[in-house]
Design a protein around this motif. Sequence first.
Motif, PDB file in Angstrom:
ATOM      1  N   PRO A 139       0.838  -1.205   0.000  1.00  0.00           N
ATOM      2  CA  PRO A 139       0.000   0.000   0.000  1.00  0.00           C
ATOM      3  C   PRO A 139       0.873   1.255   0.000  1.00  0.00           C
ATOM      4  CG  PRO A 139      -0.768  -1.588   1.628  1.00  0.00           C
ATOM      5  CD  PRO A 139       0.575  -2.065   1.169  1.00  0.00           C
ATOM      6  N   SER A 140       0.271   2.407  -0.294  1.00  0.00           N
ATOM      7  CA  SER A 140       1.032   3.650  -0.470  1.00  0.00           C
ATOM      8  C   SER A 140       1.919   3.992   0.725  1.00  0.00           C
ATOM      9  CB  SER A 140       0.069   4.813  -0.727  1.00  0.00           C
ATOM     10  OG  SER A 140      -0.516   4.701  -1.992  1.00  0.00           O
ATOM     11  N   PHE A 141       1.361   3.955   1.934  1.00  0.00           N
ATOM     12  CA  PHE A 141       2.128   4.340   3.121  1.00  0.00           C
ATOM     13  C   PHE A 141       3.371   3.469   3.265  1.00  0.00           C
ATOM     14  CE2 PHE A 141       3.186   3.729   7.600  1.00  0.00           C
ATOM     15  CZ  PHE A 141       3.372   5.039   8.027  1.00  0.00           C
ATOM     16  N   ASP A 142       3.220   2.170   3.060  1.00  0.00           N
ATOM     17  CA  ASP A 142       4.326   1.230   3.242  1.00  0.00           C
ATOM     18  C   ASP A 142       5.309   1.295   2.079  1.00  0.00           C
ATOM     19  OD1 ASP A 142       3.104  -0.086   5.706  1.00  0.00           O
ATOM     20  OD2 ASP A 142       1.526  -0.312   4.199  1.00  0.00           O
ATOM     21  N   PHE A 143       4.805   1.611   0.895  1.00  0.00           N
ATOM     22  CA  PHE A 143       5.648   1.845  -0.281  1.00  0.00           C
ATOM     23  C   PHE A 143       6.604   3.004   0.015  1.00  0.00           C
ATOM     24  CE2 PHE A 143       5.077   2.894  -5.151  1.00  0.00           C
ATOM     25  CZ  PHE A 143       6.412   2.632  -5.381  1.00  0.00           C
ATOM     26  N   ALA A 177       3.760   6.369  -6.438  1.00  0.00           N
ATOM     27  CA  ALA A 177       4.835   5.903  -7.315  1.00  0.00           C
ATOM     28  C   ALA A 177       5.477   7.077  -8.052  1.00  0.00           C
ATOM     29  CB  ALA A 177       4.300   4.874  -8.303  1.00  0.00           C
ATOM     30  N   LYS A 178       4.644   7.979  -8.534  1.00  0.00           N
ATOM     31  CA  LYS A 178       5.154   9.147  -9.258  1.00  0.00           C
ATOM     32  C   LYS A 178       6.005  10.025  -8.347  1.00  0.00           C
ATOM     33  CE  LYS A 178       3.660  12.893 -12.305  1.00  0.00           C
ATOM     34  NZ  LYS A 178       2.503  13.556 -12.959  1.00  0.00           N
ATOM     35  N   GLU A 179       5.514  10.248  -7.122  1.00  0.00           N
ATOM     36  CA  GLU A 179       6.253  11.070  -6.163  1.00  0.00           C
ATOM     37  C   GLU A 179       7.614  10.456  -5.828  1.00  0.00           C
ATOM     38  OE1 GLU A 179       3.637  11.341  -2.837  1.00  0.00           O
ATOM     39  OE2 GLU A 179       2.151  12.556  -3.908  1.00  0.00           O
ATOM     40  N   LEU A 180       7.662   9.126  -5.800  1.00  0.00           N
ATOM     41  CA  LEU A 180       8.893   8.426  -5.442  1.00  0.00           C
ATOM     42  C   LEU A 180       9.815   8.214  -6.642  1.00  0.00           C
ATOM     43  CD1 LEU A 180       7.424   5.689  -3.053  1.00  0.00           C
ATOM     44  CD2 LEU A 180       8.665   7.773  -2.392  1.00  0.00           C
ATOM     45  N   GLY A 181       9.369   8.606  -7.829  1.00  0.00           N
ATOM     46  CA  GLY A 181      10.165   8.352  -9.026  1.00  0.00           C
ATOM     47  C   GLY A 181      10.206   6.891  -9.377  1.00  0.00           C
ATOM     48  N   SER A 182       9.122   6.178  -9.043  1.00  0.00           N
ATOM     49  CA  SER A 182       9.037   4.740  -9.269  1.00  0.00           C
ATOM     50  C   SER A 182       7.954   4.459 -10.317  1.00  0.00           C
ATOM     51  CB  SER A 182       8.737   4.036  -7.945  1.00  0.00           C
ATOM     52  OG  SER A 182       8.780   2.630  -8.089  1.00  0.00           O
ATOM     53  N   SER A 183       7.410   3.253 -10.308  1.00  0.00           N
ATOM     54  CA  SER A 183       6.401   2.860 -11.286  1.00  0.00           C
ATOM     55  C   SER A 183       5.439   1.863 -10.656  1.00  0.00           C
ATOM     56  CB  SER A 183       7.055   2.235 -12.523  1.00  0.00           C
ATOM     57  OG  SER A 183       7.682   0.994 -12.186  1.00  0.00           O
ATOM     58  N   SER A 208      -4.260   6.751  -5.442  1.00  0.00           N
ATOM     59  CA  SER A 208      -3.247   7.092  -4.432  1.00  0.00           C
ATOM     60  C   SER A 208      -1.927   6.381  -4.697  1.00  0.00           C
ATOM     61  CB  SER A 208      -3.755   6.729  -3.036  1.00  0.00           C
ATOM     62  OG  SER A 208      -4.908   7.471  -2.715  1.00  0.00           O
ATOM     63  N   LEU A 209      -1.989   5.104  -5.037  1.00  0.00           N
ATOM     64  CA  LEU A 209      -0.767   4.330  -5.247  1.00  0.00           C
ATOM     65  C   LEU A 209      -0.013   4.822  -6.480  1.00  0.00           C
ATOM     66  CD1 LEU A 209       0.578   2.042  -3.698  1.00  0.00           C
ATOM     67  CD2 LEU A 209      -0.429   0.440  -5.322  1.00  0.00           C
ATOM     68  N   ILE A 210      -0.738   5.154  -7.539  1.00  0.00           N
ATOM     69  CA  ILE A 210      -0.108   5.686  -8.741  1.00  0.00           C
ATOM     70  C   ILE A 210       0.565   7.023  -8.432  1.00  0.00           C
ATOM     71  CG2 ILE A 210      -0.567   6.612 -11.044  1.00  0.00           C
ATOM     72  CD1 ILE A 210      -2.766   4.430 -11.292  1.00  0.00           C
ATOM     73  N   LYS A 228      16.988   2.745  -5.417  1.00  0.00           N
ATOM     74  CA  LYS A 228      15.629   3.048  -5.863  1.00  0.00           C
ATOM     75  C   LYS A 228      14.810   1.763  -5.968  1.00  0.00           C
ATOM     76  CE  LYS A 228      14.224   6.419  -7.187  1.00  0.00           C
ATOM     77  NZ  LYS A 228      13.472   7.483  -6.458  1.00  0.00           N
ATOM     78  N   LEU A 229      13.581   1.816  -5.452  1.00  0.00           N
ATOM     79  CA  LEU A 229      12.624   0.726  -5.624  1.00  0.00           C
ATOM     80  C   LEU A 229      11.903   1.020  -6.935  1.00  0.00           C
ATOM     81  CD1 LEU A 229      11.375   0.620  -1.928  1.00  0.00           C
ATOM     82  CD2 LEU A 229      13.017  -0.945  -3.022  1.00  0.00           C
ATOM     83  N   VAL A 230      12.231   0.288  -7.993  1.00  0.00           N
ATOM     84  CA  VAL A 230      11.856   0.730  -9.337  1.00  0.00           C
ATOM     85  C   VAL A 230      10.394   0.447  -9.700  1.00  0.00           C
ATOM     86  CG1 VAL A 230      14.233   0.522 -10.130  1.00  0.00           C
ATOM     87  CG2 VAL A 230      12.627  -1.335 -10.584  1.00  0.00           C
ATOM     88  N   THR A 231       9.734  -0.446  -8.967  1.00  0.00           N
ATOM     89  CA  THR A 231       8.307  -0.657  -9.221  1.00  0.00           C
ATOM     90  C   THR A 231       7.627  -1.200  -7.981  1.00  0.00           C
ATOM     91  OG1 THR A 231       6.756  -1.395 -10.955  1.00  0.00           O
ATOM     92  CG2 THR A 231       8.175  -3.075 -10.015  1.00  0.00           C
ATOM     93  N   ASN A 232       6.303  -1.118  -7.974  1.00  0.00           N
ATOM     94  CA  ASN A 232       5.449  -1.769  -6.983  1.00  0.00           C
ATOM     95  C   ASN A 232       4.420  -2.539  -7.800  1.00  0.00           C
ATOM     96  OD1 ASN A 232       4.034  -2.558  -4.709  1.00  0.00           O
ATOM     97  ND2 ASN A 232       3.340  -0.501  -4.156  1.00  0.00           N
ATOM     98  N   GLN A 233       4.520  -3.855  -7.783  1.00  0.00           N
ATOM     99  CA  GLN A 233       3.642  -4.700  -8.593  1.00  0.00           C
ATOM    100  C   GLN A 233       2.389  -5.043  -7.780  1.00  0.00           C
ATOM    101  OE1 GLN A 233       3.784  -9.208 -10.192  1.00  0.00           O
ATOM    102  NE2 GLN A 233       5.515  -7.982 -10.886  1.00  0.00           N
ATOM    103  N   VAL A 234       1.225  -4.629  -8.286  1.00  0.00           N
ATOM    104  CA  VAL A 234      -0.024  -4.768  -7.546  1.00  0.00           C
ATOM    105  C   VAL A 234      -1.159  -5.156  -8.501  1.00  0.00           C
ATOM    106  CG1 VAL A 234       0.610  -3.077  -5.772  1.00  0.00           C
ATOM    107  CG2 VAL A 234      -0.549  -2.314  -7.855  1.00  0.00           C
TER     108      VAL A 234
END
Length: 283
Positions: free
Chosen positions: A144-148, A179-185, A174-176, A158-164
Amino acid sequence: MTDQPAITVDGHTIPLLGFGTWNLEPADARKMVAEALRIGYRHIDTAWIYKNEAAVGDGIRDAIAAGHVKREDIWLTTKIWVAHFHRADLLKQAKESAEALGFTPDLLLLHWPKPEPSFEETLGALNEALEQGFTKSIGLSNFPSFDFARAQTLSKAKLVTNQVEYHPYLKLTSLIATAKELGSSITAWSPLAQGNIATDPTLIEIGKAHGKSAGQVTLRWLIQQNIIAIPRTSKVSRAEESFDIFDFELSAEEMDRIHALARPDGRLGDWLDKAFQWDEEWA
């Protein structure tokens, strides 16, 4: 790596359309990975818990031997299972997964968040796996977003993705955004809602306007959001159909109509530990 639509994260180029192998028996995984690479897929996803990493590696070698692809043109992902989150266990599985595949994976994910061991221990070990050469990049799955966000603060790399799970029946705003804020995907598993999209009137209607199926429309909707999609099938014809999505584009109005299909009960697979909570998109 590829001339297909791709997203670049932390210098890594990841094809937006991949081929998933969840629930594929080893023989089917080997055959379908080889066929997917012949068709043109350049992104393959597996996991230790799928019990088919060796077969996936064999499928890649089959495709290379047939002249369909070179290893350097493939993005290969696998995942650390939750029972292996202690440091020694994680490093052991990372090594074993690379050996089973016969290739260093491009991406190694934590499969689900767990409260124990601590995030500090697990993220530290994941970074060690990267530093020891068991993977070329690292990331998460089902966070989830908080834990991401918390995981990224604890990760040197860098954590390059969160697969969900993500498809038209889920809202992931929220999760998208995280990811954008973190520079991830974000990578979408079950992007076709386990086949449920096939009979959706809205998706069928949009598909008719483009001469495409509901599944093709759905995958196009995902990649137009810069979401990585990893559909899975045991049928070559279906893999070919899913790959045929690069010759049309959905309008903004069509994208909005598909977003409007999301509903509070849209989640199909929920194995999230009770210590964590999904984002409250409907609050």
